[in-house]
Design a protein around this motif. Structure first.
Motif, PDB file in Angstrom:
ATOM      1  N   ARG A  42       0.833  -1.210   0.000  1.00 29.25           N
ATOM      2  CA  ARG A  42       0.000   0.000   0.000  1.00 29.25           C
ATOM      3  C   ARG A  42       0.862   1.252   0.000  1.00 29.25           C
ATOM      4  N   ALA A  45       2.161   1.841  -3.478  1.00 28.10           N
ATOM      5  CA  ALA A  45       1.107   2.391  -4.334  1.00 28.10           C
ATOM      6  C   ALA A  45       0.663   3.770  -3.853  1.00 28.10           C
ATOM      7  N   LEU A  47      -0.999   4.639  -0.970  1.00 23.94           N
ATOM      8  CA  LEU A  47      -2.369   4.696  -0.446  1.00 23.94           C
ATOM      9  C   LEU A  47      -2.403   5.170   1.003  1.00 23.94           C
ATOM     10  N   ASP A  48      -1.287   5.009   1.721  1.00 26.90           N
ATOM     11  CA  ASP A  48      -1.237   5.427   3.121  1.00 26.90           C
ATOM     12  C   ASP A  48      -0.147   6.475   3.284  1.00 26.90           C
ATOM     13  N   ALA A  67      -2.698   9.716  -9.544  1.00 30.01           N
ATOM     14  CA  ALA A  67      -3.533   8.827 -10.353  1.00 30.01           C
ATOM     15  C   ALA A  67      -2.687   8.121 -11.407  1.00 30.01           C
ATOM     16  N   ARG A  70      -0.483   5.400  -9.804  1.00 24.51           N
ATOM     17  CA  ARG A  70      -1.194   4.167  -9.447  1.00 24.51           C
ATOM     18  C   ARG A  70      -1.612   3.383 -10.683  1.00 24.51           C
ATOM     19  N   ARG A  71      -1.741   4.075 -11.812  1.00 26.02           N
ATOM     20  CA  ARG A  71      -2.046   3.345 -13.034  1.00 26.02           C
ATOM     21  C   ARG A  71      -0.803   2.611 -13.526  1.00 26.02           C
ATOM     22  N   LEU A  75      -1.432  -2.069  -8.145  1.00 27.15           N
ATOM     23  CA  LEU A  75      -1.579  -2.895  -6.944  1.00 27.15           C
ATOM     24  C   LEU A  75      -2.816  -3.770  -7.069  1.00 27.15           C
ATOM     25  N   PHE A  81     -12.446  -5.037  -4.761  1.00 26.57           N
ATOM     26  CA  PHE A  81     -13.688  -4.259  -4.634  1.00 26.57           C
ATOM     27  C   PHE A  81     -14.149  -3.780  -5.997  1.00 26.57           C
ATOM     28  N   TRP A  83     -17.006  -1.090  -7.976  1.00 27.59           N
ATOM     29  CA  TRP A  83     -17.771   0.100  -7.623  1.00 27.59           C
ATOM     30  C   TRP A  83     -19.064   0.275  -8.406  1.00 27.59           C
ATOM     31  N   ARG A 142      -8.612  -6.803 -14.582  1.00 29.10           N
ATOM     32  CA  ARG A 142      -8.834  -5.364 -14.521  1.00 29.10           C
ATOM     33  C   ARG A 142      -7.502  -4.642 -14.385  1.00 29.10           C
ATOM     34  N   GLN A 146      -5.057  -2.394 -17.517  1.00 33.98           N
ATOM     35  CA  GLN A 146      -4.637  -1.015 -17.282  1.00 33.98           C
ATOM     36  C   GLN A 146      -3.163  -0.843 -17.694  1.00 33.98           C
TER      37      GLN A 146
ATOM     38  N   ARG B 161     -14.078   0.354  -1.961  1.00 31.01           N
ATOM     39  CA  ARG B 161     -14.480   0.765  -3.309  1.00 31.01           C
ATOM     40  C   ARG B 161     -13.753   2.040  -3.732  1.00 31.01           C
ATOM     41  N   ARG B 256      -4.653  10.392  -1.346  1.00 28.72           N
ATOM     42  CA  ARG B 256      -4.905   9.188  -0.563  1.00 28.72           C
ATOM     43  C   ARG B 256      -6.186   9.406   0.220  1.00 28.72           C
TER      44      ARG B 256
END
Lengths: 212, 269
Positions: A42, A45, A47-48, A67, A70-71, A75, A81, A83, A142, A146, B161, B256
């Motif tokens: 994470r 990527a 995220l944190d 963005a 991350r593309r 990860l 998940f 959406w 998915r 990408q 999500r 984030r």
């Protein structure tokens, strides 16, 4: 240009991590649950919140839009998940007909899906009907659709039966070889790590160390 | 028609009904009698005090005093928004987002009304300003509180999500768009429903008050219409501001999702 370099990265609960994954290289990370394997991915990527820098080839993460980062550094989380209700909605390439820069050619997506054991009509399926294993495989599709230059995989085959696990391993191996993508793979499964080879790292007492 | 003045005895009769209700709550073990009585006493004290304050304010038309009153109303409304959040933002943001969005919406709509629509002279004449501000704040407060609460709860529940969208190369804006839309809708539904049923099911409070106080029904209806339009504009603006600032605050400069900026449910301060 799939070289992934972690420089003094400090995810929560982990001591400072510096690690270099070459283009086309596979590196495994293992460790007891709760040791911070997922947090490491994470952090890469972004995220944190954490300190440290990550490089993709010669490009620093901090100089890139989040963005876009991350593309390019994809990860695959342990839990997938979704959406919206339909699988196809999550594949913008399917809707747009592909061909734009950075997306695979139109033949790419069906080939990708069939390599994972799906017919093209899976795109019309409802997400709610998917089994855990199907979710996991479709999440990988998915991610690969990408076209990331580096892969961060968190237990990519945890919920799969042996035949599907083999499919996934082959697909990832093929992707790694053809795109020269760096792959950082968190795996619980010692047999898998032995089978696929590559450098091995373990997390003990909050430290990432090479396993010899 | 003349104004029927209420005597303390009239009010005491009505208060007896509340006492009766409290008694029933006690007998039926509903457990709300204490809160009911406290709320009744609070509203009595607050409304009588406001009556006194307004009487003094109306007599003077001092812009500073009026400003102070407006500020006080805004401060209290800000705390009320904070109270209604299950997962509020940490630090000054928790209070600031609600208060700022209410300030922007209520005061802009109020100024517009006083200077362009009602055109009173001077524009800060308290007899118009204070009741209008009260109605605007009260409704904007509900709208912004509901919208903000829906936003923070939604983000909390949909963490997976939202992050999946970020991971697929989406911006923070893409990732929160659905939840933002739901939040705005939730904030606007009460006023939309109120407008849709106004006059059919119940006479709105303000119109009732005016009619009881002796105004011709058509005049009361016109004022009620004005208020409803103003309130919808104010609520809409306020909810939008709250949801916009709030959703931006849920993400940091590296886009984030920062749920650590929300306080866990149930904890105080």
């Amino acid at each position: 240009m799939g070289l992934l370099r972690l420089e003094a990265l400090r995810p929560r609960v982990l001591a400072q991590v510096s690690l270099c994954v070459d283009s086309g290289e596979l590196v495994f990370v293992s460790g007891p649950s709760g040791s911070g394997k997922s947090l490491l991915l994470r952090a890469v990527a972004d995220l944190d919140p954490h300190t440290g820098e990550v490089w993709l080839g010669a490009e620093a993460r901090s100089a890139m839009l989040p963005a876009r980062w991350r593309r390019r550094v994809g990860l695959l989380p342990a839990e997938a998940f979704w959406w919206t209700d339909t699988v196809g909605d999550h594949f913008p390439q399917a809707a747009a007909g592909a061909g734009a820069s950075g997306t695979p050619p139109p033949s790419g997506l069906p080939a990708l899906l069939s390599a994972l054991g799906f017919e093209p009509d899976v795109l019309d399926w409802s997400v709610g009907r998917l089994s855990t294993g199907e979710r996991q495989r479709l999440a990988l599709a998915r991610l690969l659709a990408q076209n990331p230059e580096a892969l961060l995989l968190d237990e990519a085959t945890a919920n799969l039966d042996p035949s599907n696990r083999e499919r996934v391993e082959q697909l990832i191996g093929g992707y790694r070889a053809s795109r020269a993508a760096a792959v950082l793979w968190v795996s619980h499964d010692p047999e898998q790590r032995a089978r696929l080879g590559g450098r091995q790292f373990g997390i003990h007492d909050g430290r990432l160390a090479a396993i010899t | 028609m003349s104004l029927v003045l209420l005597t303390p005895l009239d009010l005491a009769c009505a208060a007896l009904l509340v006492l009766l209700l409290a008694f029933m709550s006690w007998r039926l073990q509903l457990g709300v009698e204490r809160r009911l009585l406290i709320a009744a006493v609070r509203s009595t004290v607050q409304l009588l005090l406001v009556g006194l304050v307004l009487k003094a304010l109306f007599a003077q038309t001092n812009p500073w005093l009026i400003g102070l009153m407006a500020l006080f109303m805004l401060t209290v409304a800000g705390f009320e928004i904070l109270q209604r959040q299950k997962r509020r933002f940490c630090g000054p943001w928790g209070y600031g987002i609600g208060a700022l969005s209410m300030f922007i919406s209520s005061f802009s709509v109020l100024l517009l009304t006083l200077t362009v629509i009602i055109r009173v002279e001077p524009w800060y004449q308290p007899q118009y300003l204070i009741p209008l501000l009260g109605m605007l704040l009260g409704n904007t407060m509900s709208g912004a509180a509901i919208a903000l609460d829906t936003l923070t709860r939604g983000a909390w529940d949909a963490r997976g999500r939202i992050e999946a969208r970020l991971l697929s190369g989406g911006t923070w804006n893409d990732a929160i768009a659905d939840i933002r839309r739901d939040s705005l809708r939730a904030g606007l539904i009460p006023i939309v429903n109120a407008m849709a049923t106004a006059g059919l099911v119940s006479l709105p409070g303000m119109m009732t008050g005016q009619i009881l106080a002796g105004s011709p029904p058509m005049e009361a209806a016109k004022y009620q219409l004005l208020m409803m339009f103003l309130i919808s504009a104010g609520t809409g603006l306020g909810s939008m501001a709250a949801v916009w600032i709030g959703s931006r605050r849920l993400f940091d400069d590296r886009e984030r999702l920062r749920l650590d900026r929300l306080r866990p449910a149930g904890s105080t301060h």
